[in-house]
Write a protein that holds these residues in place. Structure first.
Motif, short mmCIF file in Angstrom:
data_model
loop_
_atom_site.label_atom_id
_atom_site.label_comp_id
_atom_site.label_asym_id
_atom_site.label_seq_id
_atom_site.Cartn_x
_atom_site.Cartn_y
_atom_site.Cartn_z
N LEU A 106 -5.13 4.81 5.04
CA LEU A 106 -5.28 3.36 4.86
C LEU A 106 -4.16 2.78 3.99
O LEU A 106 -3.63 1.71 4.28
N LEU A 107 -3.80 3.49 2.92
CA LEU A 107 -2.74 3.00 2.04
C LEU A 107 -1.39 2.99 2.77
O LEU A 107 -0.60 2.05 2.59
N ARG A 108 -1.13 3.99 3.58
CA ARG A 108 0.12 4.00 4.37
C ARG A 108 0.13 2.86 5.39
O ARG A 108 1.17 2.24 5.61
N LEU A 109 -1.03 2.59 5.99
CA LEU A 109 -1.13 1.48 6.94
C LEU A 109 -0.87 0.15 6.24
O LEU A 109 -0.12 -0.69 6.73
N ILE A 110 -1.49 -0.04 5.07
CA ILE A 110 -1.27 -1.27 4.29
C ILE A 110 0.22 -1.42 3.96
O ILE A 110 0.81 -2.49 4.14
N THR A 111 0.83 -0.33 3.49
CA THR A 111 2.25 -0.37 3.13
C THR A 111 3.10 -0.75 4.34
O THR A 111 3.97 -1.63 4.25
N ALA A 112 2.86 -0.12 5.47
CA ALA A 112 3.63 -0.41 6.67
C ALA A 112 3.43 -1.85 7.13
O ALA A 112 4.39 -2.56 7.45
N ASN A 113 2.18 -2.30 7.12
CA ASN A 113 1.90 -3.67 7.57
C ASN A 113 2.55 -4.71 6.65
O ASN A 113 3.14 -5.68 7.13
N VAL A 114 2.44 -4.51 5.36
CA VAL A 114 3.01 -5.48 4.41
C VAL A 114 4.53 -5.44 4.44
O VAL A 114 5.19 -6.47 4.38
N THR A 115 5.09 -4.25 4.58
CA THR A 115 6.54 -4.09 4.63
C THR A 115 7.12 -4.71 5.89
O THR A 115 8.16 -5.38 5.85
N ASN A 116 6.47 -4.50 7.01
CA ASN A 116 6.99 -4.97 8.30
C ASN A 116 6.52 -6.36 8.66
O ASN A 116 7.01 -6.94 9.63
N GLY A 117 5.56 -6.90 7.92
CA GLY A 117 5.01 -8.20 8.29
C GLY A 117 5.54 -9.26 7.47
O GLY A 117 5.95 -10.26 7.47
#
Length: 151
Positions: A140-151
């Protein structure tokens, strides 16, 4: 009544309803738990992260190290200077590309790995998660990081 996408839910201004605060509080608590363990090793938490990368891969370019740790070179350079001054790493120009600098462990840096082996175990015990919860939290933390970084 359903809520439209993008509209705040009821109570959106309450601190306890903020995911960002839960992340912030968890990060501070975990980092504080690391502090006494890392003090025994003579490392700060960011220095420990550098050492983890180097224990996994002894020779790495500064650029690749920064990418692995998601750190800018302006943040990474002082960390590396302190680790080098402490005798744990050395910086070397790469023979194949003089513009590129490789970071390598010294003998002292490599031997510190044994003393650091208990750190992840102690932190894991402190977190009190099952292996499934641990895997889910990281996912979940990796998903959050990826989403916030790429969004």
């Amino acid at each position: 009544m359903s809520q439209a996408a993008g509209e705040p839910s009821e109570g959106w201004q309450l601190l306890d309803d903020q995911l960002c605060f839960a992340l912030y509080a968890a990060s501070r608590a975990v980092t504080a738990r690391y502090r006494p363990l890392l003090d025994e090793l003579g490392l700060t938490y960011p220095q420990y992260l550098v050492m983890l990368v180097l224990w996994e891969q002894d020779s790495i370019s500064v650029r690749d190290l920064g990418t692995s740790l998601q750190l800018e070179s302006s943040t990474l350079s002082p960390l590396l200077k302190r680790l080098e001054a402490g005798g744990l790493v050395r910086r070397e120009r790469r023979a194949e590309d003089e513009r590129s600098v490789a970071i390598r462990l010294t003998e002292a840096g490599a031997s510190l790995r044994e003393r650091a082996a208990r750190v992840p175990l102690a932190i894991g015990d402190a977190m009190g998660l099952t292996s499934e919860q641990d895997a889910m939290a990281k996912q979940l933390l990796r998903l959050i990081t990826a989403n916030v970084t790429n969004g």
